[in-house]
Write a protein that holds these residues in place. Structure first.
Motif, mmCIF file in Angstrom:
data_model
loop_
_atom_site.group_PDB
_atom_site.id
_atom_site.type_symbol
_atom_site.label_atom_id
_atom_site.label_comp_id
_atom_site.label_asym_id
_atom_site.label_seq_id
_atom_site.Cartn_x
_atom_site.Cartn_y
_atom_site.Cartn_z
ATOM 1 N N THR A 93 0.833 -1.201 0.000
ATOM 2 C CA THR A 93 0.000 0.000 0.000
ATOM 3 C C THR A 93 0.867 1.250 0.000
ATOM 4 O OG1 THR A 93 -1.729 -1.183 1.195
ATOM 5 C CG2 THR A 93 -1.847 1.218 1.225
ATOM 6 N N ARG A 94 1.934 1.239 0.817
ATOM 7 C CA ARG A 94 2.819 2.403 0.868
ATOM 8 C C ARG A 94 3.503 2.611 -0.481
ATOM 9 N NH1 ARG A 94 8.131 2.901 4.589
ATOM 10 N NH2 ARG A 94 8.766 1.256 3.157
ATOM 11 N N LYS A 95 3.929 1.534 -1.110
ATOM 12 C CA LYS A 95 4.576 1.651 -2.421
ATOM 13 C C LYS A 95 3.628 2.270 -3.440
ATOM 14 C CE LYS A 95 6.568 -1.016 -6.144
ATOM 15 N NZ LYS A 95 6.635 -2.303 -6.784
ATOM 16 N N ALA A 96 2.381 1.797 -3.454
ATOM 17 C CA ALA A 96 1.397 2.340 -4.392
ATOM 18 C C ALA A 96 1.109 3.811 -4.093
ATOM 19 C CB ALA A 96 0.110 1.525 -4.332
ATOM 20 N N SER A 97 1.015 4.164 -2.805
ATOM 21 C CA SER A 97 0.741 5.552 -2.428
ATOM 22 C C SER A 97 1.898 6.472 -2.808
ATOM 23 C CB SER A 97 0.481 5.657 -0.933
ATOM 24 O OG SER A 97 -0.633 4.894 -0.562
ATOM 25 N N ILE A 98 3.121 6.016 -2.590
ATOM 26 C CA ILE A 98 4.284 6.834 -2.930
ATOM 27 C C ILE A 98 4.400 6.994 -4.445
ATOM 28 C CG2 ILE A 98 6.818 6.835 -2.933
ATOM 29 C CD1 ILE A 98 6.694 5.753 -0.084
ATOM 30 N N THR A 99 4.123 5.924 -5.177
ATOM 31 C CA THR A 99 4.162 6.001 -6.637
ATOM 32 C C THR A 99 3.137 7.005 -7.149
ATOM 33 O OG1 THR A 99 4.862 3.696 -6.737
ATOM 34 C CG2 THR A 99 4.004 4.648 -8.772
ATOM 35 N N ALA A 100 1.940 6.964 -6.576
ATOM 36 C CA ALA A 100 0.900 7.917 -6.970
ATOM 37 C C ALA A 100 1.280 9.343 -6.568
ATOM 38 C CB ALA A 100 -0.429 7.527 -6.338
ATOM 39 N N ALA A 101 1.907 9.500 -5.414
ATOM 40 C CA ALA A 101 2.305 10.833 -4.949
ATOM 41 C C ALA A 101 3.398 11.416 -5.834
ATOM 42 C CB ALA A 101 2.779 10.760 -3.505
ATOM 43 N N THR A 105 2.105 16.635 -10.066
ATOM 44 C CA THR A 105 2.953 17.726 -10.558
ATOM 45 C C THR A 105 3.047 18.867 -9.562
ATOM 46 O OG1 THR A 105 1.053 18.640 -11.738
ATOM 47 C CG2 THR A 105 2.538 17.179 -12.983
ATOM 48 N N ASP A 106 2.025 19.050 -8.757
ATOM 49 C CA ASP A 106 2.028 20.130 -7.763
ATOM 50 C C ASP A 106 2.927 19.719 -6.586
ATOM 51 O OD1 ASP A 106 1.442 22.391 -6.319
ATOM 52 O OD2 ASP A 106 -0.447 21.604 -5.530
ATOM 53 N N GLU A 107 3.914 20.566 -6.276
ATOM 54 C CA GLU A 107 4.910 20.244 -5.238
ATOM 55 C C GLU A 107 4.271 20.093 -3.858
ATOM 56 O OE1 GLU A 107 8.661 19.275 -3.903
ATOM 57 O OE2 GLU A 107 8.092 19.666 -5.965
ATOM 58 N N THR A 108 3.394 20.977 -3.458
ATOM 59 C CA THR A 108 2.772 20.886 -2.125
ATOM 60 C C THR A 108 1.860 19.669 -2.028
ATOM 61 O OG1 THR A 108 1.013 22.403 -2.815
ATOM 62 C CG2 THR A 108 2.909 23.363 -1.677
ATOM 63 N N ALA A 109 1.141 19.377 -3.094
ATOM 64 C CA ALA A 109 0.266 18.195 -3.103
ATOM 65 C C ALA A 109 1.108 16.923 -3.012
ATOM 66 C CB ALA A 109 -0.593 18.182 -4.360
ATOM 67 N N ARG A 110 2.251 16.918 -3.704
ATOM 68 C CA ARG A 110 3.142 15.759 -3.657
ATOM 69 C C ARG A 110 3.669 15.547 -2.240
ATOM 70 N NH1 ARG A 110 7.892 16.905 -6.891
ATOM 71 N NH2 ARG A 110 6.434 16.871 -8.604
ATOM 72 N N ILE A 111 4.115 16.620 -1.606
ATOM 73 C CA ILE A 111 4.648 16.518 -0.239
ATOM 74 C C ILE A 111 3.572 16.047 0.721
ATOM 75 C CG2 ILE A 111 5.565 17.865 1.692
ATOM 76 C CD1 ILE A 111 7.125 19.504 -0.408
ATOM 77 N N LYS A 116 1.150 11.713 3.989
ATOM 78 C CA LYS A 116 -0.009 10.870 4.286
ATOM 79 C C LYS A 116 0.317 9.393 4.100
ATOM 80 C CE LYS A 116 -3.639 14.226 3.312
ATOM 81 N NZ LYS A 116 -4.753 14.601 2.430
ATOM 82 N N ALA A 117 1.074 9.078 3.064
ATOM 83 C CA ALA A 117 1.447 7.684 2.817
ATOM 84 C C ALA A 117 2.313 7.156 3.967
ATOM 85 C CB ALA A 117 2.196 7.569 1.494
ATOM 86 N N GLN A 118 3.262 7.984 4.402
ATOM 87 C CA GLN A 118 4.137 7.551 5.486
ATOM 88 C C GLN A 118 3.365 7.419 6.798
ATOM 89 O OE1 GLN A 118 7.081 6.316 5.218
ATOM 90 N NE2 GLN A 118 7.292 6.006 7.398
ATOM 91 N N GLU A 119 2.472 8.346 7.081
ATOM 92 C CA GLU A 119 1.670 8.280 8.307
ATOM 93 C C GLU A 119 0.745 7.057 8.301
ATOM 94 O OE1 GLU A 119 1.664 9.926 11.237
ATOM 95 O OE2 GLU A 119 3.522 10.810 10.469
ATOM 96 N N ALA A 120 0.155 6.769 7.151
ATOM 97 C CA ALA A 120 -0.716 5.590 7.047
ATOM 98 C C ALA A 120 0.095 4.314 7.281
ATOM 99 C CB ALA A 120 -1.396 5.549 5.684
ATOM 100 N N PHE A 121 1.296 4.256 6.728
ATOM 101 C CA PHE A 121 2.162 3.097 6.933
ATOM 102 C C PHE A 121 2.557 2.976 8.403
ATOM 103 C CE2 PHE A 121 6.483 1.306 7.128
ATOM 104 C CZ PHE A 121 6.213 0.040 6.635
ATOM 105 N N LYS A 122 2.920 4.087 8.988
ATOM 106 C CA LYS A 122 3.331 4.081 10.399
ATOM 107 C C LYS A 122 2.186 3.622 11.301
ATOM 108 C CE LYS A 122 5.356 7.227 13.794
ATOM 109 N NZ LYS A 122 5.783 8.609 14.047
#
Length: 163
Positions: A93-101, A105-111, A116-122
């Motif tokens: 799930t984290r891999k898929a979320s990071i790939t999607a992130a 193209t928007d830098e703030t949305a990417r960050i 969110k991906a890291q927090e969900a994994f944690k």
């Protein structure tokens, strides 16, 4: 701190070896039964301890005790399998979320998506670890209860042959 100490020892050993100084062993390090200081001495001491001479009386392994041990071990195996299956799913799930992130193209949305991906994994890994810990604890408590039920009415007494 440890690295500096090890480096100092290495330098001292190099100086001793290059200057031709011969280091003599202390009396307790010579071949009189003491292997030396530290871990070697403890290892030799523990190897010399004979469990048959222990004053503790170990209960015999009965079929009841074996059944309790088997139940506990199988519960541990099941808990570990569930934990690892959950970790595999969390990592996917984290891999898929990071790939999607990273595709954003928007830098703030990417960050924000990466956070969110890291927090969900944690969160999911913490939940998995807590579940594993509680499952193992309950398996151990069940074993203790079943093991007490297997014990004879009177506790085993150490015989003179055991002490």
């Amino acid at each position: 701190m440890i690295t500096k100490g090890l480096a100092s020892l290495a330098i001292a050993a190099t100086l001793v070896a290059s200057s031709g100084i011969v280091a003599f062993a202390k009396d307790h390090d010579k071949n009189n039964g003491f292997p030396g200081k530290g871990i070697e001495m403890r290892a030799k001491h523990h190897a010399e301890i004979d469990i048959r001479k222990s004053p503790i009386a170990f209960p015999k392994l009965t079929s009841c005790t074996f059944t309790a041990l088997d139940k506990r071990d199988m519960a541990h195996v099941a808990a570990q399998e569930a934990f690892h299956a959950g970790m595999k799913a969390s990592l996917s799930t984290r891999k898929a979320s990071i790939t999607a992130a990273l595709a954003l193209t928007d830098e703030t949305a990417r960050i924000d998506a990466l956070k969110k991906a890291q927090e969900a994994f944690k969160t999911s890994t913490k939940k998995l670890k807590d579940t594993l810990k509680s499952t193992d604890r309950s398996a151990q408590e069940a074993f203790k209860t079943e093991h007490k039920a297997c014990a004879p009415a009177t506790p085993p007494v150490a015989t003179p042959a055991q002490s």
